[in-house]
Design an enzyme around this catalytic site. Structure first.
Site, short mmCIF file in Angstrom:
data_model
loop_
_atom_site.label_atom_id
_atom_site.label_comp_id
_atom_site.label_asym_id
_atom_site.label_seq_id
_atom_site.Cartn_x
_atom_site.Cartn_y
_atom_site.Cartn_z
N LEU A 190 0.69 -1.31 -0.07
CA LEU A 190 -0.03 0.06 0.13
C LEU A 190 0.62 1.09 -0.04
CD1 LEU A 190 -2.96 -1.06 2.47
CD2 LEU A 190 -2.64 -1.48 0.20
N GLY A 242 1.99 -9.27 5.94
CA GLY A 242 2.48 -8.50 7.16
C GLY A 242 2.24 -7.03 6.88
N GLY A 243 2.15 -6.28 7.91
CA GLY A 243 2.16 -4.71 7.84
C GLY A 243 0.97 -4.38 6.69
N ASP A 244 1.63 -3.60 5.68
CA ASP A 244 0.51 -3.27 4.55
C ASP A 244 0.95 -3.97 3.29
OD1 ASP A 244 2.79 -1.93 4.22
OD2 ASP A 244 2.01 -0.12 3.68
N GLU A 245 1.69 -5.22 3.59
CA GLU A 245 2.02 -5.84 2.23
C GLU A 245 0.96 -7.07 2.15
OE1 GLU A 245 6.60 -5.42 1.87
OE2 GLU A 245 6.12 -7.11 2.82
#
Length: 344
Positions: free
Chosen positions: A206, A246-249
């Site tokens: 993102l 994970g995170g925005d991946e």
């Protein structure tokens, strides 16, 4: 925890005789046995009593006005559970063998002629009461076993549900419920090992997510990630695997890509980038806020021979970063054979 079944009710004996004096005499005799005595002055009363209560034994007078003992026994023999109730015919007249045979055919277990030997009668009654109690105890134990088996089966089902939940939690992202990195990697390895056509990996990151998270807080960031996951699910086929790494991946695995459809993953990635560029409306503290983000994506292709999950993941990752470096909000395709070394 074991649930105890209720103890069976006290055994009952049904005494059927149209002569009150006979019933009184028999009641005094039966006072010596451990059972409740129920009296009936006619065949109709006897049938009514049998419908209300179970009986361990029926002492049935043969000669009665209206419905006689044979008719009562015949009706009882056709009433399901009532047909198992032992019947002792009692008569004041001497009877021949044909009467005895008729009585036995109707379910009688004995045929007694008055005057009755009290010792013999009490011995017979006590024997039937013992059989009745033993049968009741056996039924109670069988019900106990059934209850235990039901509880055991429910425990097994609950254990399987718990194992399924634990397995799901181990392989899925707790926020979006998408497959996590470990599950995605496992699926990618399996797809490459069994592939008969091209496997495509779309690596998505993102753009602008941190600004939303910093401005509106983690609750808004979590809501945004869930909204992104929803758009990704709707954008791909049911067989495609959409995961949060994970995170925005995020990543998507597409299998069965033949030569005629080689461009489909790239077109799909571009459509997703455009979809994620559309504003998101997020619930926040009882209100709704509208936020805008973007996405960059990298597409990498793998084949049955010469591809590994690590190589494909790295190629998709590098293609995605190339898309970011080229201005974000776009899609880059990894060259054939792209590796971390060749992409650096």
């Amino acid at each position: 925890m074991t649930t105890a079944l209720p103890q069976p009710d006290k055994a009952r004996i049904l005494l059927v005789d149209d002569v009150r004096a006979n019933r009184l005499a028999m009641r005094r005799l039966l006072a010596r046995v451990d059972a409740d005595i129920v009296e009936a002055a006619s065949g109709e009363e006897a049938l009514s009593a049998c419908l209300e209560h179970p009986f361990a034994l029926i002492l049935l007078d043969v000669q009665m006005p209206g419905m006689d003992g044979f008719e009562v026994a015949e009706l009882l023999s056709g009433q399901g559970d009532l047909s198992d109730t032992p019947v002792i015919f009692v008569t004041a007249n001497h009877t021949d063998d044909l009467d005895h045979l008729q009585g036995y055919r109707l379910g009688a277990v004995d045929y007694l002629v008055k005057p009755i030997n009290e010792t013999v009668l009490l011995a017979k009654i006590r024997a039937f009461l013992d059989l009745y109690r033993a049968r009741g105890e056996m039924q109670r134990l069988l019900r106990q076993v059934e209850l235990y088996n039901d509880r055991l089966q429910e425990e097994v089902r609950e254990r399987k549900r718990a194992e399924a939940r634990a397995l799901h939690q181990a392989h899925h992202d707790p926020l979006t419920d998408l497959p996590n990195r470990a599950r995605f990697y496992q699926a990618l390895e399996q797809a490459l090992a069994t592939a008969r056509a091209t496997v495509a990996l779309i690596y998505i990151d993102l753009d602008g997510f941190k600004a939303v998270n910093d401005t509106y807080g983690h609750a808004a960031g979590d809501a945004l990630l869930c909204a992104v996951a929803g758009r990704l699910r709707r954008a791909f086929r049911e067989d495609d695997i959409v995961a949060r790494l994970g995170g925005d991946e995020f990543a998507v695995l597409m299998t069965g890509i033949d030569e005629a459809h080689r461009s489909v993953p790239e077109r799909q990635a571009k459509a997703v980038v455009q979809a994620l560029a559309q504003p998101f409306r997020l619930p926040l503290d009882g209100a709704t806020v509208q936020v805008g983000i973007g996405a960059s994506a990298g597409v990498a292709y793998g084949f049955a021979a010469g591809s590994s999950a690590d190589t494909l993941m790295a190629a998709g990752d590098h293609a995605m970063y190339r898309a970011k470096h080229e201005g974000k909000g776009r899609v880059c395709v990894a060259p054939a054979g792209d590796t971390p070394a060749s992409a650096s």
